[in-house]
Design a protein around this motif. Structure first.
Motif, PDB file in Angstrom:
ATOM      1  N   GLY A  83       0.803  -1.216   0.000  1.00 34.59           N
ATOM      2  CA  GLY A  83       0.000   0.000   0.000  1.00 34.59           C
ATOM      3  C   GLY A  83       0.832   1.260   0.000  1.00 34.59           C
ATOM      4  N   ASP A  84       2.121   1.140   0.304  1.00 36.84           N
ATOM      5  CA  ASP A  84       2.961   2.336   0.390  1.00 36.84           C
ATOM      6  C   ASP A  84       3.322   2.872  -0.998  1.00 36.84           C
ATOM      7  N   THR A  85       3.505   4.175  -1.039  1.00 37.16           N
ATOM      8  CA  THR A  85       3.984   4.829  -2.253  1.00 37.16           C
ATOM      9  C   THR A  85       5.390   5.355  -1.991  1.00 37.16           C
ATOM     10  N   ILE A  86       6.291   5.074  -2.907  1.00 41.36           N
ATOM     11  CA  ILE A  86       7.657   5.564  -2.767  1.00 41.36           C
ATOM     12  C   ILE A  86       7.849   6.687  -3.765  1.00 41.36           C
ATOM     13  N   GLN A  87       8.033   7.876  -3.261  1.00 37.17           N
ATOM     14  CA  GLN A  87       8.257   9.026  -4.134  1.00 37.17           C
ATOM     15  C   GLN A  87       9.758   9.227  -4.294  1.00 37.17           C
ATOM     16  N   VAL A  88      10.197   9.213  -5.542  1.00 36.22           N
ATOM     17  CA  VAL A  88      11.631   9.351  -5.797  1.00 36.22           C
ATOM     18  C   VAL A  88      11.886  10.752  -6.340  1.00 36.22           C
ATOM     19  N   MET A  89      12.660  11.524  -5.600  1.00 36.48           N
ATOM     20  CA  MET A  89      12.910  12.914  -5.982  1.00 36.48           C
ATOM     21  C   MET A  89      13.920  12.957  -7.129  1.00 36.48           C
ATOM     22  N   PRO A  90      13.958  14.040  -7.889  1.00 35.74           N
ATOM     23  CA  PRO A  90      14.923  14.144  -8.986  1.00 35.74           C
ATOM     24  C   PRO A  90      16.339  13.910  -8.475  1.00 35.74           C
ATOM     25  N   GLY A  91      17.138  13.243  -9.307  1.00 36.68           N
ATOM     26  CA  GLY A  91      18.505  12.927  -8.894  1.00 36.68           C
ATOM     27  C   GLY A  91      18.967  11.689  -9.619  1.00 36.68           C
ATOM     28  N   LYS A  92      20.161  11.213  -9.290  1.00 37.45           N
ATOM     29  CA  LYS A  92      20.730  10.027  -9.957  1.00 37.45           C
ATOM     30  C   LYS A  92      20.743   8.854  -8.993  1.00 37.45           C
ATOM     31  N   TYR A  93      20.297   7.729  -9.452  1.00 37.93           N
ATOM     32  CA  TYR A  93      20.251   6.531  -8.615  1.00 37.93           C
ATOM     33  C   TYR A  93      20.923   5.398  -9.381  1.00 37.93           C
ATOM     34  N   HIS A  94      21.892   4.753  -8.754  1.00 32.54           N
ATOM     35  CA  HIS A  94      22.606   3.663  -9.413  1.00 32.54           C
ATOM     36  C   HIS A  94      22.325   2.378  -8.658  1.00 32.54           C
ATOM     37  N   GLU A  95      21.263   1.715  -8.980  1.00 34.66           N
ATOM     38  CA  GLU A  95      20.912   0.496  -8.230  1.00 34.66           C
ATOM     39  C   GLU A  95      19.901  -0.333  -9.016  1.00 34.66           C
ATOM     40  N   THR A  96      19.804  -1.590  -8.623  1.00 37.11           N
ATOM     41  CA  THR A  96      18.736  -2.459  -9.105  1.00 37.11           C
ATOM     42  C   THR A  96      17.676  -2.518  -8.015  1.00 37.11           C
ATOM     43  N   VAL A  97      16.445  -2.265  -8.398  1.00 38.31           N
ATOM     44  CA  VAL A  97      15.366  -2.265  -7.409  1.00 38.31           C
ATOM     45  C   VAL A  97      14.467  -3.456  -7.672  1.00 38.31           C
ATOM     46  N   LYS A 111      10.244  17.668 -11.233  1.00 40.20           N
ATOM     47  CA  LYS A 111      10.229  19.083 -10.800  1.00 40.20           C
ATOM     48  C   LYS A 111      10.775  19.940 -11.921  1.00 40.20           C
ATOM     49  N   GLU A 112       9.946  20.753 -12.452  1.00 40.90           N
ATOM     50  CA  GLU A 112      10.329  21.633 -13.565  1.00 40.90           C
ATOM     51  C   GLU A 112      11.108  20.849 -14.615  1.00 40.90           C
ATOM     52  N   GLY A 113      10.627  19.645 -14.910  1.00 41.27           N
ATOM     53  CA  GLY A 113      11.237  18.834 -15.959  1.00 41.27           C
ATOM     54  C   GLY A 113      12.363  17.944 -15.473  1.00 41.27           C
ATOM     55  N   ALA A 114      12.886  18.183 -14.279  1.00 39.63           N
ATOM     56  CA  ALA A 114      13.963  17.328 -13.754  1.00 39.63           C
ATOM     57  C   ALA A 114      13.342  16.049 -13.189  1.00 39.63           C
ATOM     58  N   ARG A 115      13.936  14.909 -13.589  1.00 36.04           N
ATOM     59  CA  ARG A 115      13.335  13.632 -13.213  1.00 36.04           C
ATOM     60  C   ARG A 115      14.290  12.798 -12.373  1.00 36.04           C
ATOM     61  N   ALA A 116      13.733  11.821 -11.719  1.00 35.48           N
ATOM     62  CA  ALA A 116      14.543  10.822 -11.006  1.00 35.48           C
ATOM     63  C   ALA A 116      15.107   9.865 -12.046  1.00 35.48           C
ATOM     64  N   VAL A 137       4.697   1.759 -11.485  1.00 38.47           N
ATOM     65  CA  VAL A 137       5.919   2.561 -11.596  1.00 38.47           C
ATOM     66  C   VAL A 137       5.668   3.659 -12.623  1.00 38.47           C
ATOM     67  N   GLU A 138       5.930   4.896 -12.210  1.00 37.80           N
ATOM     68  CA  GLU A 138       5.710   5.980 -13.164  1.00 37.80           C
ATOM     69  C   GLU A 138       6.700   7.116 -12.976  1.00 37.80           C
ATOM     70  N   ASN A 139       6.884   7.846 -14.062  1.00 39.09           N
ATOM     71  CA  ASN A 139       7.676   9.085 -14.084  1.00 39.09           C
ATOM     72  C   ASN A 139       9.169   8.869 -13.862  1.00 39.09           C
ATOM     73  N   MET A 140       9.667   7.660 -14.038  1.00 39.90           N
ATOM     74  CA  MET A 140      11.095   7.429 -13.842  1.00 39.90           C
ATOM     75  C   MET A 140      11.843   7.593 -15.176  1.00 39.90           C
ATOM     76  N   THR A 141      13.104   7.961 -15.078  1.00 46.42           N
ATOM     77  CA  THR A 141      13.994   7.882 -16.234  1.00 46.42           C
ATOM     78  C   THR A 141      14.968   6.735 -15.975  1.00 46.42           C
ATOM     79  N   ILE A 142      15.161   5.902 -16.984  1.00 44.67           N
ATOM     80  CA  ILE A 142      16.032   4.736 -16.820  1.00 44.67           C
ATOM     81  C   ILE A 142      17.010   4.687 -17.980  1.00 44.67           C
TER      82      ILE A 142
END
Lengths: 501, 413
Positions: A83-97, A111-116, A137-142
């Motif tokens: 039931g939880d939602t994980i909000q990922v803020m813009p930035g760089k993430y190097h991991e397998t989820v 945020k203003e076009g900047a994506r996670a 899963v939505e709004n991510m850049t991979i």
């Protein structure tokens, strides 16, 4: 396609004669209006689908967990509850989820076009792997992963939306073995197999995506009840595929509607890994039906695909062939309604030229090419297109699919409903009986002795199961069964206390 | 930590206690059990139906594969407990072979993952046969048997080794005559089968019934799958993720929860030097596109069944895993053209990633429902063989020592 195969195709076509079905050489064309007319009456009947009639899942509303740049998405998933939602803020993430939990949402915050952005840096395998139901899963850049952007393994009721996936491994979005899922509003490019690959799944909606610069744009493979609509599919090697790939445990593809897509300029040189299924696709293929059944192609704009607009083939005529006796190799009941087709097949392969030659067509245009077996296919307004191999197709008795809005289910697929006593019984039989019998000494003491001790105290027994202590000198200590959830432990205890054998 | 340690010791120990127990309690008159094996429920009709935690889940097309929580495919069950128990005696009895020297269990030994620890099995002639003995764990879920998939039922499968001159070397006539001549078996068949006959069909059905009771679905991986994520270590979870990634692609054919998709796959694994190329499923289906194709084996208890592949080419799980990392078709002989499965490619895994996969594979060990070995057999012949019995005794001693050591450590705490 080998020359031998082509020769056999030529002979077969000659044996049946070149048909002059509606719209042939000397008859006036039969023009069927697709603005009115009958809607498709066949296809998928939800009421016959047992899974679809299950009770709706009560999706839990949980808390929101925020992951900031520099933190770990996976750590948040580990901490999350259904039931939880994980909000990922813009930035760089190097991991397998990986998500082996139910009801988890991963939502990138833009945020203003900047994506996670998840970046595998060319080292990590997959970005997101999920197996839980009701995953979103939505709004991510991979980017920069060796394997897949987003891969699903048997999770039902998924939504994969608004993601930007570029230059990442084998598949961009790859839901596999799932039921009832949506893939929409994603932009995907630079994938060495399919940008969107729906594998061995049921009840799928793929819509409003832009897929380009990949080997295959959108592939529906060994899947049923899928709609692919309103996508912009351009500059791939092959645009949209409806395949039965042999050798997989699920053997069929049927009930696929491909409608209202832009399928244009899919002329990119094939850069697939040698040996992959898509490595056989000639550059310049718009839509390919390979052994898939009941595929409806309607309302697409299919243009500037140099090999052909729509290619329909069986396993024997195209590709490496099938070594799987259980996968039926012929595309049956292909249904081609009105499509806007222009400038396809202008620089086609020799095999297609040969097929066109049999029907005395020119060699610089190929809209619809059919080769090999298959029965009961139909087409309307065939005079509009340059075709080969469809002269014996019937006229379709419908002109549109308006009455099928979606193949998605009205309610989410529910996990199997098991009442608590069943849960207790199954856990007891599946696990406890490895060490306990009713009356005899085995590894653990007999159940009738346990019953005498705990008769009115199932909770006490459940607590003991979770955290056992050594009680008997002549028996080994029981390993804790705390991997069973609390409800199951109590159910097991209750069952154990009332069983009589 | 202590509980994990104890759990790790528990499983091997359980086998020992099983054997001790069997010695003290099995009646010498070979009474067939009326209770179903563990994990089976005896229904009102008197037959045994499988019950597992995976029955809580559903799957696409009911095929039962893919993710952590998916159902299993339909299993062969519904045998009476007596028939299963008769099958148990037959399975361990060398009377089934031509000269009373080998039993089914000679090549499918319970303490070797129901395989035999050999690259290729040795049959009645003392020579090696052409392929390795596959594990029998979870065969209830399969509908293809032998490495080349040539049998579709366990009954059909049983005929292979029984009557192969290099394996058990028997003939149908001698098999039926030997078992009929044994009064204990004669009485058992009369009790178990409606037609009361000792026949090849009934022998193979009893063997099938016993084999369907070999269920391994309670490993630490399964605890993870059912939602207890602490059951696997961090490294094992990393290994699981590499295993199921689309780079390694292991899980595409070894699909959970059975860790096989029960399909034939051409992967181009090498044959031992000096052996002719094994055409595999090409012969079964009379189709050259299946040349070199073999059944995808389950990985349940795989850590117990070295060496690996159809001809036992690889001694360790590391070597077997590394085979897939070395590139598509790298071991195919020059004069062979094989239609290698498209999942086989060149994943370029790092050595440490291969180690992690292997670490994960160990979490698939589960022998908690290992059936009891009969203490003695109606034929009077030794159970499995003498070597096996000696090995068991040694293990028993080692485990007792280990247990004492641990108890000592506990006292120190």
């Amino acid at each position: 396609m080998s020359k031998g195969k082509i020769l056999s195709v030529v002979l077969i076509a000659a044996a049946f004669g070149v048909g002059n079905y509606y719209g042939g050489l000397n008859s006036s064309p039969v023009i069927t209006s697709s603005s009115g007319g009958a809607s498709f009456g066949g296809g998928y009947d939800k009421s016959q689908d047992q899974d679809a009639s299950a009770e709706a899942v009560q999706q839990v509303q949980g808390e929101v967990r925020v992951v900031n740049d520099g933190e770990s998405i996976m750590a948040a998933v580990k901490a999350a509850n259904p039931g939880d939602t994980i909000q990922v803020m813009p930035g760089k993430y190097h991991e397998t989820v990986y998500v082996d939990k139910e009801d988890i949402k991963i939502v990138g915050v833009i945020k203003e076009g900047a994506r996670a952005t998840m970046d595998g840096q060319g080292k990590l395998n997959d970005a997101i792997l999920y197996s839980g139901n009701n995953f979103v899963v939505e709004n991510m850049t991979i980017t920069g992963y060796k394997g897949n952007g987003i891969m699903g393994q048997a999770g039902n009721n998924f939504i994969i939306r608004n993601n930007l996936i570029v230059d990442t491994g084998v598949y961009g979005i790859f839901p596999q073995l799932g039921k009832n899922g949506i893939v929409e509003h994603n932009v995907i490019s630079g994938i060495e197999d399919a940008a969107i690959y729906v594998g061995m799944s049921d009840n799928i909606h793929v819509a409003h995506n832009e897929v380009f610069d990949s080997v295959a744009g959108i592939e529906i493979e060994n899947s049923r009840h899928a709609i692919v609509e309103n996508n912009y599919v351009h500059d791939n090697t092959g645009g949209i595929l409806a395949f039965i790939t042999p050798g997989l445990p699920i053997k069929t593809t049927y009930d696929v509607i491909i409608r209202n897509n832009f399928v244009v300029n899919n002329n990119t040189e094939n850069f697939a890994i040698p040996g992959s299924t898509v490595a056989m696709i000639p550059a310049g293929s718009g839509i390919i039906v390979w052994a898939g059944d009941d595929v409806i192609i309607e309302g697409n704009i299919i243009s500037n695909n140099k090999t052909g607009g729509i290619l329909v083939s069986d396993h024997n005529s195209f590709g490496a062939g099938s070594n799987d006796p259980e996968s039926e190799p012929n595309p049956d009941r292909t249904m081609i309604l009105d499509n806007f087709m222009m400038n396809n097949g202008y620089d086609t392969i020799d095999e297609v030229k040969a097929l066109l030659a049999i029907e005395l067509k020119g060699s610089d245009s190929a809209d619809i090419i059919k080769v090999g077996g298959g029965v009961d296919s139909c087409i309307i307004n065939r005079h509009r297109y340059t075709t080969a191999g469809v002269s014996d197709w019937k006229e379709c008795d419908f002109t549109n699919t308006k009455n099928i809005e979606t193949y998605l289910l009205d309610k989410p697929v529910a996990p199997r409903d098991i009442d608590p006593s069943e849960r207790g019984k199954i856990a007891y039989l599946g696990i406890c009986t490895g060490c306990h019998t009713y009356t005899d000494r085995m590894i653990g003491p007999p159940v009738n002795i346990i019953q005498a001790l705990y008769m009115d105290n199932p909770q006490g027994l459940a607590d003991y199961i979770a955290n056992p202590t050594k009680k008997r000198e002549d028996y080994p200590e029981m390993p804790p069964q705390n991997y069973l959830d609390e409800g199951t432990r109590l159910a097991v205890a209750e069952y154990m206390l009332k069983t009589s054998n | 930590m202590l509980s994990r340690l104890l759990a790790a010791i528990w499983l091997p120990l359980s086998l020992t206690w099983f054997s001790l127990y069997s010695i003290s309690s099995v009646a010498s008159d070979f009474k067939l059990r009326s209770q179903c094996p563990p994990s089976f429920e005896k229904t009102s009709a008197g037959v045994c139906k499988l019950r597992t935690m995976y029955q809580f889940y559903d799957s696409v097309q009911g095929r039962g594969l893919g993710g952590t929580q998916t159902s299993l495919p339909e299993a062969r069950d519904g045998f009476s407990p007596e028939k299963i128990d008769l099958g148990r005696y037959l399975f361990f009895d060398p009377l089934l072979s031509k000269d009373g020297s080998v039993s089914c269990a000679s090549c499918h030994q319970p303490d070797k993952g129901f395989a035999d620890g050999m690259d290729r099995s040795i049959g009645i002639t003392g020579e090696k046969v052409s392929r390795s003995a596959p594990s029998l764990w979870n065969v209830a879920f399969l509908d293809r048997f032998f490495w080349d998939g040539r049998a579709t039922t366990l009954e059909q499968q049983a005929m292979g080794p029984l009557f192969d001159p290099k394996e058990m070397g028997n003939t149908p006539e001698k098999l039926v005559a030997d078992i009929s001549a044994n009064p204990v078996y004669k009485a058992m068949f009369t009790k178990v089968f409606d037609d009361k006959k000792v026949s090849v069909a009934n022998i193979s059905e009893a063997l099938a019934a016993f084999q369907t009771s070999l269920i391994s679905l309670n490993s630490r991986y399964d605890q993870y799958a059912h939602g207890y994520h602490q059951a696997l270590s961090e490294n094992e979870i990393k290994g699981l993720n590499i295993f199921r990634s689309f780079v390694a692609r292991c899980a595409e054919c070894h699909q959970p929860p059975l860790f096989t998709n029960n399909q034939i796959a051409v992967i181009g694994t090498p044959d031992p030097e000096g052996m002719a190329f094994d055409v595999g499923a090409e012969a079964t289906f009379n189709d050259k596109r299946n040349r070199g194709g073999f059944k995808v084996p389950t990985l349940r208890n795989i850590a117990k069944t070295a060496p690996y592949m159809h001809s036992g080419k690889f001694d360790s799980l590391n070597e077997a895993t590394d085979f897939y990392n070395k590139g598509r078709g790298h071991a195919v002989p020059e004069d062979e053209e094989l239609l290698i499965h498209w999942h086989i490619w060149e994943p370029n895994l790092r050595p440490e990633e291969i180690d992690l996969i292997v670490e994960f594979l160990h979490s698939l060990n589960d022998e908690s429902l290992t059936p009891q070995l009969p203490e003695s057999l109606p034929s009077g012949l030794p159970v499995v063989d003498q070597k096996y019995a000696a090995n068991k005794q040694l293990q028993q001693q080692l485990q007792q020592q280990e247990q004492q050591t641990i108890e000592g450590e506990e006292d120190d705490e």
